[in-house]
Design a protein around this motif. Sequence first.
Motif, mmCIF file in Angstrom:
data_model
loop_
_atom_site.group_PDB
_atom_site.id
_atom_site.type_symbol
_atom_site.label_atom_id
_atom_site.label_comp_id
_atom_site.label_asym_id
_atom_site.label_seq_id
_atom_site.Cartn_x
_atom_site.Cartn_y
_atom_site.Cartn_z
ATOM 1 N N TYR A 39 36.273 33.043 47.865
ATOM 2 C CA TYR A 39 37.543 32.382 48.151
ATOM 3 C C TYR A 39 37.899 31.539 46.947
ATOM 4 O O TYR A 39 37.079 30.763 46.454
ATOM 5 C CB TYR A 39 37.420 31.519 49.404
ATOM 6 C CG TYR A 39 37.183 32.355 50.640
ATOM 7 C CD1 TYR A 39 38.257 32.860 51.355
ATOM 8 C CD2 TYR A 39 35.898 32.655 51.061
ATOM 9 C CE1 TYR A 39 38.054 33.651 52.480
ATOM 10 C CE2 TYR A 39 35.680 33.445 52.181
ATOM 11 C CZ TYR A 39 36.753 33.930 52.885
ATOM 12 O OH TYR A 39 36.561 34.711 53.985
ATOM 13 N N GLY A 41 41.107 29.297 44.799
ATOM 14 C CA GLY A 41 42.403 28.630 44.837
ATOM 15 C C GLY A 41 42.231 27.135 44.871
ATOM 16 O O GLY A 41 41.185 26.632 45.288
ATOM 17 N N GLU A 42 43.231 26.433 44.403
ATOM 18 C CA GLU A 42 43.141 24.980 44.353
ATOM 19 C C GLU A 42 43.575 24.346 45.669
ATOM 20 O O GLU A 42 42.905 23.479 46.194
ATOM 21 C CB GLU A 42 43.962 24.464 43.177
ATOM 22 C CG GLU A 42 43.350 24.896 41.850
ATOM 23 C CD GLU A 42 44.253 24.629 40.670
ATOM 24 O OE1 GLU A 42 45.486 24.625 40.833
ATOM 25 O OE2 GLU A 42 43.706 24.424 39.578
ATOM 26 N N GLU A 44 45.534 26.343 48.580
ATOM 27 C CA GLU A 44 45.323 27.389 49.575
ATOM 28 C C GLU A 44 44.357 28.418 48.988
ATOM 29 O O GLU A 44 44.537 28.883 47.871
ATOM 30 C CB GLU A 44 46.658 28.065 49.903
ATOM 31 C CG GLU A 44 46.568 29.029 51.050
ATOM 32 C CD GLU A 44 47.938 29.569 51.420
ATOM 33 O OE1 GLU A 44 48.010 30.757 51.742
ATOM 34 O OE2 GLU A 44 48.910 28.800 51.384
ATOM 35 N N LYS A 45 43.328 28.742 49.725
ATOM 36 C CA LYS A 45 42.292 29.659 49.248
ATOM 37 C C LYS A 45 42.664 31.103 49.579
ATOM 38 O O LYS A 45 43.134 31.395 50.670
ATOM 39 C CB LYS A 45 40.926 29.341 49.882
ATOM 40 C CG LYS A 45 40.497 27.898 49.749
ATOM 41 C CD LYS A 45 40.155 27.551 48.327
ATOM 42 C CE LYS A 45 39.565 26.152 48.272
ATOM 43 N NZ LYS A 45 40.040 25.361 47.205
ATOM 44 N N LYS A 46 42.440 31.976 48.607
ATOM 45 C CA LYS A 46 42.706 33.400 48.793
ATOM 46 C C LYS A 46 41.385 34.151 48.648
ATOM 47 O O LYS A 46 40.562 33.819 47.801
ATOM 48 C CB LYS A 46 43.708 33.894 47.756
ATOM 49 C CG LYS A 46 44.105 35.334 47.954
ATOM 50 C CD LYS A 46 45.226 35.728 47.011
ATOM 51 C CE LYS A 46 45.563 37.203 47.220
ATOM 52 N NZ LYS A 46 46.584 37.643 46.267
ATOM 53 N N SER A 85 41.627 27.827 39.738
ATOM 54 C CA SER A 85 42.914 28.426 40.121
ATOM 55 C C SER A 85 42.764 29.940 40.236
ATOM 56 O O SER A 85 41.872 30.546 39.639
ATOM 57 C CB SER A 85 43.983 28.084 39.084
ATOM 58 O OG SER A 85 43.735 28.797 37.885
ATOM 59 N N GLU A 86 43.647 30.536 41.018
ATOM 60 C CA GLU A 86 43.630 31.987 41.179
ATOM 61 C C GLU A 86 43.857 32.690 39.850
ATOM 62 O O GLU A 86 43.237 33.720 39.575
ATOM 63 C CB GLU A 86 44.692 32.433 42.178
ATOM 64 C CG GLU A 86 44.351 32.120 43.610
ATOM 65 C CD GLU A 86 45.393 32.662 44.563
ATOM 66 O OE1 GLU A 86 45.627 33.901 44.537
ATOM 67 O OE2 GLU A 86 45.969 31.870 45.309
ATOM 68 N N ASP A 87 44.740 32.146 39.009
ATOM 69 C CA ASP A 87 45.033 32.759 37.714
ATOM 70 C C ASP A 87 43.792 32.836 36.831
ATOM 71 O O ASP A 87 43.524 33.860 36.212
ATOM 72 C CB ASP A 87 46.134 31.991 36.986
ATOM 73 C CG ASP A 87 47.484 32.118 37.668
ATOM 74 O OD1 ASP A 87 47.687 33.107 38.406
ATOM 75 O OD2 ASP A 87 48.329 31.234 37.458
#
Length: 99
Positions: A39, A41-42, A44-46, A85-87
């Motif tokens: 998981y 994300g900062e 909201e977790k994806k 972060s997701e990025d």
Amino acid sequence: MAIRMPRTIQARQILKRSHSNGSSNAASTEIPKGYFAVYVGEQEKKRYVVSVSLLSEPTFQELLHQAEEQYGYSHPMGGLTIPCSEDVFTDLASRFGAF
């Protein structure tokens, strides 16, 4: 004096504990052999499913170390949570062909 385990072993411990603490969620059974869920994300977790080959990469091992410092072995999502972060994560994982 504490004995430090190699980060790959620490990653396996995190994954093992995360899996044993997970619910009987159908999504957790959809992970193919040789992959694991994280998981990211900062706010909201994806959820991402990535290859275990990512565990041997020093950059990913640093993210695991940060996760250990921030969450210990109690991850809020019930699975391995990476504090970035997701990025950043998707860039790292795609560079190593982990998706």
